[in-house]
Scaffold this motif. Structure first.
Motif, short mmCIF file in Angstrom:
data_model
loop_
_atom_site.label_atom_id
_atom_site.label_comp_id
_atom_site.label_asym_id
_atom_site.label_seq_id
_atom_site.Cartn_x
_atom_site.Cartn_y
_atom_site.Cartn_z
N ILE A 34 0.85 -1.19 0.00
CA ILE A 34 0.00 0.00 0.00
C ILE A 34 0.89 1.24 0.00
O ILE A 34 2.08 1.17 0.26
N GLY A 35 0.28 2.39 -0.30
CA GLY A 35 1.03 3.64 -0.33
C GLY A 35 0.15 4.74 -0.87
O GLY A 35 -0.90 4.49 -1.47
N GLU A 36 0.58 5.98 -0.71
CA GLU A 36 -0.23 7.12 -1.13
C GLU A 36 -0.09 7.43 -2.62
O GLU A 36 -0.93 8.09 -3.19
N GLU A 37 1.00 6.97 -3.25
CA GLU A 37 1.23 7.28 -4.66
C GLU A 37 0.98 6.05 -5.52
O GLU A 37 1.75 5.08 -5.48
N GLY A 38 -0.11 6.09 -6.27
CA GLY A 38 -0.47 4.95 -7.10
C GLY A 38 0.58 4.60 -8.13
O GLY A 38 0.86 3.43 -8.39
N GLN A 39 1.23 5.63 -8.73
CA GLN A 39 2.25 5.36 -9.74
C GLN A 39 3.45 4.67 -9.14
O GLN A 39 4.06 3.79 -9.77
N GLN A 40 3.80 5.00 -7.90
CA GLN A 40 4.94 4.36 -7.27
C GLN A 40 4.65 2.88 -6.99
O GLN A 40 5.53 2.03 -7.11
N LEU A 41 3.41 2.57 -6.66
CA LEU A 41 3.02 1.17 -6.46
C LEU A 41 3.16 0.40 -7.78
O LEU A 41 3.66 -0.73 -7.81
N THR A 42 2.70 1.01 -8.86
CA THR A 42 2.83 0.38 -10.18
C THR A 42 4.30 0.17 -10.53
O THR A 42 4.69 -0.88 -11.04
N ASP A 43 5.13 1.17 -10.26
CA ASP A 43 6.56 1.06 -10.55
C ASP A 43 7.20 -0.09 -9.75
O ASP A 43 8.09 -0.78 -10.26
N PHE A 44 6.74 -0.30 -8.52
CA PHE A 44 7.29 -1.39 -7.72
C PHE A 44 6.96 -2.74 -8.35
O PHE A 44 7.82 -3.62 -8.45
N LEU A 414 0.49 12.41 -18.06
CA LEU A 414 0.01 12.99 -16.82
C LEU A 414 -0.27 11.88 -15.81
O LEU A 414 -0.78 10.83 -16.17
N PRO A 415 0.07 12.07 -14.52
CA PRO A 415 -0.27 11.06 -13.51
C PRO A 415 -1.77 10.78 -13.51
O PRO A 415 -2.59 11.65 -13.83
N LEU A 416 -2.13 9.56 -13.12
CA LEU A 416 -3.51 9.10 -13.23
C LEU A 416 -4.48 10.04 -12.51
O LEU A 416 -5.54 10.38 -13.05
N ALA A 417 -4.15 10.46 -11.29
CA ALA A 417 -5.06 11.31 -10.53
C ALA A 417 -5.29 12.65 -11.24
O ALA A 417 -6.42 13.16 -11.26
N GLU A 418 -4.23 13.21 -11.84
CA GLU A 418 -4.37 14.47 -12.56
C GLU A 418 -5.14 14.27 -13.86
O GLU A 418 -5.89 15.16 -14.29
N GLN A 419 -4.97 13.12 -14.52
CA GLN A 419 -5.79 12.80 -15.69
C GLN A 419 -7.26 12.85 -15.33
O GLN A 419 -8.09 13.41 -16.05
N ARG A 420 -7.61 12.23 -14.20
CA ARG A 420 -9.02 12.14 -13.80
C ARG A 420 -9.60 13.51 -13.48
O ARG A 420 -10.74 13.82 -13.84
N MET A 421 -8.83 14.35 -12.78
CA MET A 421 -9.31 15.69 -12.49
C MET A 421 -9.46 16.51 -13.77
O MET A 421 -10.39 17.31 -13.91
N GLN A 442 -12.14 5.52 -9.68
CA GLN A 442 -11.62 4.17 -9.91
C GLN A 442 -10.12 4.18 -10.17
O GLN A 442 -9.61 4.96 -10.96
N GLY A 443 -9.39 3.31 -9.46
CA GLY A 443 -7.96 3.17 -9.67
C GLY A 443 -7.11 4.16 -8.90
O GLY A 443 -5.88 4.05 -8.92
N LEU A 444 -7.74 5.13 -8.23
CA LEU A 444 -6.97 6.12 -7.47
C LEU A 444 -6.68 5.59 -6.07
O LEU A 444 -7.41 4.75 -5.54
N ASP A 445 -5.61 6.11 -5.48
CA ASP A 445 -5.31 5.70 -4.12
C ASP A 445 -6.23 6.44 -3.14
O ASP A 445 -7.03 7.29 -3.53
N THR A 446 -6.11 6.13 -1.85
CA THR A 446 -7.05 6.63 -0.86
C THR A 446 -7.12 8.15 -0.82
O THR A 446 -8.19 8.75 -0.82
N GLY A 447 -5.95 8.80 -0.78
CA GLY A 447 -5.93 10.25 -0.72
C GLY A 447 -6.47 10.89 -1.98
O GLY A 447 -7.19 11.90 -1.92
N GLN A 448 -6.15 10.33 -3.14
CA GLN A 448 -6.64 10.88 -4.41
C GLN A 448 -8.15 10.72 -4.53
O GLN A 448 -8.84 11.60 -5.07
#
Length: 490
Positions: A34-44, A414-421, A442-448
């Motif tokens: 888990i983590g606050e940055e969805g892209q970092q989770l994908t990178d892992f 663009l990062p996923l959260a910014e795409q959605r906004m 959908q697909g955003l982390d908790t904070g996003q």
């Protein structure tokens, strides 16, 4: 031991992804990351797959050594990747020409569906090895029995996700990596997901998923938090402390700017935004909607809910002018009956629409600036010259979203959260009377997800716009939504 990262640093271009990262995955362990940055989770997950450049440190993969030794002895080309299956968040399906060139409304067009294989044929043609996961086994495990002959482009988001997991299992992996696998799954499937994982584990497959704290399956034995480019193993009991971000931890919405941008919303007085009278949609003998009657009046805020395959996407397609069967039904939009001489643009203009899958239908050369401006014209990309007034409004929206410096960045970068906004701003830029948000978080982390919800609530507070909100998650539904339409499979 299955896999180990020791003091690993990873770089992509000029960006440092991880520094001195340590991680050990042992036999019998099943991980939630888990983590606050969805892209970092994908990178892992991509690092574990071997798809990120390691600039220092060491990666060892004992889980594949016996396999590599055997295949090498036989002179067969091999890789540790042969024993890893991955289920990502991207749409993985292609048509019969092996092109991923679907357009949004294609799933509702029976002629185009003929160019796409069925669920059963897709699974039969997927890369696979001989093993315990046969076609009947994955069909039963992922509850795909009733979808075997369905065209891929007619699947809902949740059904597509279940199919992707089924295809991954047919690779007979030793390690199964999944990036937010419960995204798009309905309440019933999410409730049964833990048992699905237990059945996968029972045959020796080791599982690692990225997820949000509220959705960590009980069958996973270990949890780690990815933050500050490193992993920290945590106990399940401590997750509650990070699972509920505070509302004051996110930048507040500039309501004065938002009020100015939404000032011209609802300029035309109508009696009904939507009125359906015994609307039915079917393909062959299969009913999707049957004699549905529903009315949405100006300023009403509705939740549209129901399990995967209940017809939510089909209903929305009728409302945004994408479904060819609209003309065979009694559908009135903004007091005008469908099929009375209106153009497709007349139908689309009063409605703003947001859905995660829209992102993949914009041409790859479209910038943030062009995608936002395309909202004025209801096109998947900008193909007309905007007026100075339209450009001025687009600048104001970018400022509100704190994106003015990214205007010329390609949208897909663009990062996923910014795409959605940005998609939300694109839907609102033309000042619609009705806003439809289909699984916007959908697909955003908790904070996003919280930020998206708070922004949606600000819109409802400021404007008298009507809303149809689709979500499988109660916590994502904005305050102000007071009515519910629940669909059930026919």
């Amino acid at each position: 031991m299955l896999l180990q990262l020791h003091q690993v640093s990873v770089q992509q271009g000029q960006r440092v992804l991880f520094e001195n990262l340590d991680f050990t995955w042992n036999e019998g362990e099943h991980w939630a990351i888990i983590g606050e940055e969805g892209q970092q989770l994908t990178d892992f997950l991509q690092l574990l797959l071997g798809n990120r450049s390691v600039v220092s440190g060491k990666v060892t993969r004992p889980f594949a050594q016996a396999y590599i030794d055997e295949k090498s002895r036989l002179g067969v080309v091999n890789s540790f990747r042969d024993l890893i299956a991955y289920v990502g968040q991207d749409y993985p399906f292609r048509n019969k020409s092996n092109l991923q060139n679907f357009y949004y409304q294609q799933r509702f067009n029976s002629m185009d569906a003929e160019d796409t294989v069925s669920v059963e044929v897709y699974l039969k043609n997927s890369p696979k090895r001989t093993g315990v996961w046969t076609l009947p086994a994955v069909i039963q495990l992922l509850h795909l029995e009733h979808l075997q002959q369905e065209s891929l482009i007619k699947l809902s988001n949740g059904e597509s996700r279940r199919l992707a997991i089924a295809a991954a299992l047919m690779q007979q992996p030793k390690l199964l990596l999944m990036d937010h696998p419960m995204t798009g799954l309905d309440v019933q499937t999410r409730a049964s997901f833990d048992q699905i994982l237990k059945n996968i584990q029972a045959v020796g497959v080791h599982i690692l998923i990225s997820t949000i704290p509220a959705e960590i399956p009980k069958s996973l034995t270990h949890i780690a938090v990815l933050q500050n480019k490193r992993l920290e193993v945590v106990e399940r009991e401590s997750i509650l402390q990070i699972s509920s971000p505070r509302e004051d931890s996110h930048p507040s919405v500039d309501k004065e700017k938002l009020r100015n941008l939404l000032a011209s919303t609802v300029s035309t007085k109508v009696h009904s935004l939507v009125r359906l009278e015994k609307v039915s949609v079917r393909y062959g003998e299969k009913w999707i909607l049957k004699e549905l009657s529903w009315e949405v009046k100006p300023g009403e805020r509705w939740l549209l809910k129901g399990p995967n395959g209940a017809g939510k996407s089909t209903l929305i397609s009728l409302l945004i002018g994408e479904h060819p069967q609209a003309y065979a039904n009694d559908i009135v939009l903004f007091d005008r009956k469908r099929g009375t001489g209106e153009s497709i643009w007349d139908v689309k203009k009063p409605t703003g629409f947001v859905a995660p899958e829209l992102s993949r239908f914009f041409p790859r050369n479209q910038t943030v600036w062009k995608v936002l401006l395309s909202g004025f014209f209801d096109t998947m990309g900008l193909f007309k010259k905007p007026t100075p007034e339209q450009e001025s409004k687009a600048i104001q929206w970018l400022e509100l979203l704190q994106l003015p410096t990214k205007a010329q960045l390609l949208f897909h970068q663009l990062p996923l959260a910014e795409q959605r906004m940005l998609l939300l701003a694109r839907a609102l830029i033309k000042s619609p009377q009705l806003l439809i948000i289909d699984e916007g978080a959908q697909g955003l982390d908790t904070g996003q997800r919280l930020r998206f919800k708070l922004f949606s609530e600000a819109i409802l507070e400021i404007a008298s716009i009507g809303l149809i909100y689709v979500s499988h998650y109660e916590e994502d539904i904005p305050n102000g939504v007071s009515k519910t339409l629940e669909l059930h499979p026919v």
